[in-house]
Design a protein around this motif. Structure first.
Motif, PDB file in Angstrom:
ATOM      1  N   UNK A   1       0.821  -1.210   0.000  1.00  0.00           N
ATOM      2  CA  UNK A   1       0.000   0.000   0.000  1.00  0.00           C
ATOM      3  C   UNK A   1       0.860   1.267   0.000  1.00  0.00           C
ATOM      4  N   UNK A   2       2.069   1.194   0.564  1.00  0.00           N
ATOM      5  CA  UNK A   2       2.976   2.351   0.597  1.00  0.00           C
ATOM      6  C   UNK A   2       4.042   2.262  -0.486  1.00  0.00           C
ATOM      7  N   UNK A   3       3.906   1.307  -1.388  1.00  0.00           N
ATOM      8  CA  UNK A   3       4.875   1.111  -2.461  1.00  0.00           C
ATOM      9  C   UNK A   3       5.325  -0.335  -2.525  1.00  0.00           C
ATOM     10  N   UNK A   4       5.812  -0.734  -3.687  1.00  0.00           N
ATOM     11  CA  UNK A   4       6.270  -2.124  -3.873  1.00  0.00           C
ATOM     12  C   UNK A   4       7.481  -2.396  -2.982  1.00  0.00           C
ATOM     13  N   UNK A   5       7.567  -3.635  -2.485  1.00  0.00           N
ATOM     14  CA  UNK A   5       8.745  -4.037  -1.712  1.00  0.00           C
ATOM     15  C   UNK A   5       9.016  -5.520  -1.920  1.00  0.00           C
ATOM     16  N   UNK A   6      10.248  -5.905  -1.599  1.00  0.00           N
ATOM     17  CA  UNK A   6      10.702  -7.278  -1.758  1.00  0.00           C
ATOM     18  C   UNK A   6      11.026  -7.870  -0.393  1.00  0.00           C
ATOM     19  N   UNK A   7      10.583  -9.099  -0.179  1.00  0.00           N
ATOM     20  CA  UNK A   7      10.884  -9.825   1.054  1.00  0.00           C
ATOM     21  C   UNK A   7      11.993 -10.820   0.746  1.00  0.00           C
ATOM     22  N   UNK A   8      13.094 -10.724   1.501  1.00  0.00           N
ATOM     23  CA  UNK A   8      14.219 -11.647   1.390  1.00  0.00           C
ATOM     24  C   UNK A   8      14.357 -12.420   2.698  1.00  0.00           C
ATOM     25  N   UNK A   9      15.208 -13.415   2.700  1.00  0.00           N
ATOM     26  CA  UNK A   9      15.431 -14.228   3.896  1.00  0.00           C
ATOM     27  C   UNK A   9      15.812 -13.329   5.077  1.00  0.00           C
ATOM     28  N   UNK A  10      15.309 -13.674   6.235  1.00  0.00           N
ATOM     29  CA  UNK A  10      15.530 -12.957   7.494  1.00  0.00           C
ATOM     30  C   UNK A  10      14.932 -11.542   7.492  1.00  0.00           C
ATOM     31  N   UNK A  11      13.869 -11.349   6.709  1.00  0.00           N
ATOM     32  CA  UNK A  11      13.164 -10.065   6.703  1.00  0.00           C
ATOM     33  C   UNK A  11      12.534  -9.844   8.067  1.00  0.00           C
ATOM     34  N   UNK A  12      12.485  -8.603   8.494  1.00  0.00           N
ATOM     35  CA  UNK A  12      11.849  -8.320   9.781  1.00  0.00           C
ATOM     36  C   UNK A  12      10.366  -8.687   9.710  1.00  0.00           C
ATOM     37  N   UNK A  13       9.763  -9.022  10.841  1.00  0.00           N
ATOM     38  CA  UNK A  13       8.329  -9.330  10.844  1.00  0.00           C
ATOM     39  C   UNK A  13       7.539  -8.125  10.348  1.00  0.00           C
ATOM     40  N   UNK A  14       6.531  -8.398   9.534  1.00  0.00           N
ATOM     41  CA  UNK A  14       5.726  -7.319   8.964  1.00  0.00           C
ATOM     42  C   UNK A  14       4.347  -7.841   8.590  1.00  0.00           C
ATOM     43  N   UNK A  15       3.374  -6.972   8.701  1.00  0.00           N
ATOM     44  CA  UNK A  15       2.040  -7.201   8.150  1.00  0.00           C
ATOM     45  C   UNK A  15       1.737  -5.971   7.320  1.00  0.00           C
ATOM     46  N   UNK A  16       1.334  -6.169   6.068  1.00  0.00           N
ATOM     47  CA  UNK A  16       1.069  -5.049   5.182  1.00  0.00           C
ATOM     48  C   UNK A  16      -0.120  -5.343   4.282  1.00  0.00           C
ATOM     49  N   UNK A  17      -0.885  -4.318   3.990  1.00  0.00           N
ATOM     50  CA  UNK A  17      -1.941  -4.466   2.997  1.00  0.00           C
ATOM     51  C   UNK A  17      -1.316  -4.332   1.616  1.00  0.00           C
ATOM     52  N   UNK A  18      -1.942  -4.977   0.648  1.00  0.00           N
ATOM     53  CA  UNK A  18      -1.464  -4.962  -0.728  1.00  0.00           C
ATOM     54  C   UNK A  18      -2.509  -4.310  -1.610  1.00  0.00           C
ATOM     55  N   UNK A  19      -2.030  -3.651  -2.652  1.00  0.00           N
ATOM     56  CA  UNK A  19      -2.919  -2.993  -3.606  1.00  0.00           C
ATOM     57  C   UNK A  19      -2.812  -3.695  -4.955  1.00  0.00           C
ATOM     58  N   UNK A  20      -3.596  -3.240  -5.905  1.00  0.00           N
ATOM     59  CA  UNK A  20      -3.579  -3.835  -7.235  1.00  0.00           C
ATOM     60  C   UNK A  20      -2.178  -3.739  -7.826  1.00  0.00           C
ATOM     61  N   UNK A  21      -1.717  -4.858  -8.388  1.00  0.00           N
ATOM     62  CA  UNK A  21      -0.389  -4.881  -8.985  1.00  0.00           C
ATOM     63  C   UNK A  21       0.094  -6.297  -9.212  1.00  0.00           C
ATOM     64  N   UNK A  22       1.398  -6.417  -9.436  1.00  0.00           N
ATOM     65  CA  UNK A  22       2.023  -7.695  -9.777  1.00  0.00           C
ATOM     66  C   UNK A  22       2.767  -8.271  -8.580  1.00  0.00           C
ATOM     67  N   UNK A  23       2.584  -9.574  -8.359  1.00  0.00           N
ATOM     68  CA  UNK A  23       3.318 -10.327  -7.345  1.00  0.00           C
ATOM     69  C   UNK A  23       4.268 -11.263  -8.076  1.00  0.00           C
ATOM     70  N   UNK A  24       5.527 -11.306  -7.631  1.00  0.00           N
ATOM     71  CA  UNK A  24       6.506 -12.198  -8.239  1.00  0.00           C
ATOM     72  C   UNK A  24       7.161 -13.047  -7.160  1.00  0.00           C
ATOM     73  N   UNK A  25       7.075 -14.376  -7.325  1.00  0.00           N
ATOM     74  CA  UNK A  25       7.737 -15.328  -6.431  1.00  0.00           C
ATOM     75  C   UNK A  25       8.971 -15.835  -7.143  1.00  0.00           C
TER      76      UNK A  25
END
Length: 85
Positions: free
Chosen positions: A25-49
């Motif tokens: 919701x505040x902009x695209x971001x990437x989650x990598x190994x050992x990312x800090x704990x987070x809960x975020x809402x997502x908006x319309x867009x692309x998800x890449x695994x």
């Protein structure tokens, strides 16, 4: 990292990933190994695994939520389309 990608109707993917890129919701971001704990809402867009071996799964979403805790990721999404593996 382990991820579960769920819609109200079914499970899209469950397994290991190297990274996850999401439209937060505040902009695209990437989650990598050992990312800090987070809960975020997502908006319309692309998800890449990004999977092991350089493979990727990508899809568009209308909205959703992501939760990251201890290298476990839960991705709850709605309006999934354009699934590409």
């Amino acid at each position: 990292m382990n991820i579960s990608v769920l819609t109200p109707d079914n499970s899209i993917y469950t397994g290991e990933v190297q990274s996850v890129k999401v439209p937060g919701a505040s902009g695209a971001f990437t989650v990598l190994k050992r990312h800090m704990p987070i809960v975020s809402s997502l908006v319309q867009g692309k998800v890449t695994l990004s999977l092991n071996g350089g493979k990727e799964i990508s899809f568009a979403i209308e909205k959703g939520f992501i939760e990251v805790t201890n290298d476990d990721i839960s991705l709850l999404v709605q309006g999934v389309s354009d699934l590409k593996q």
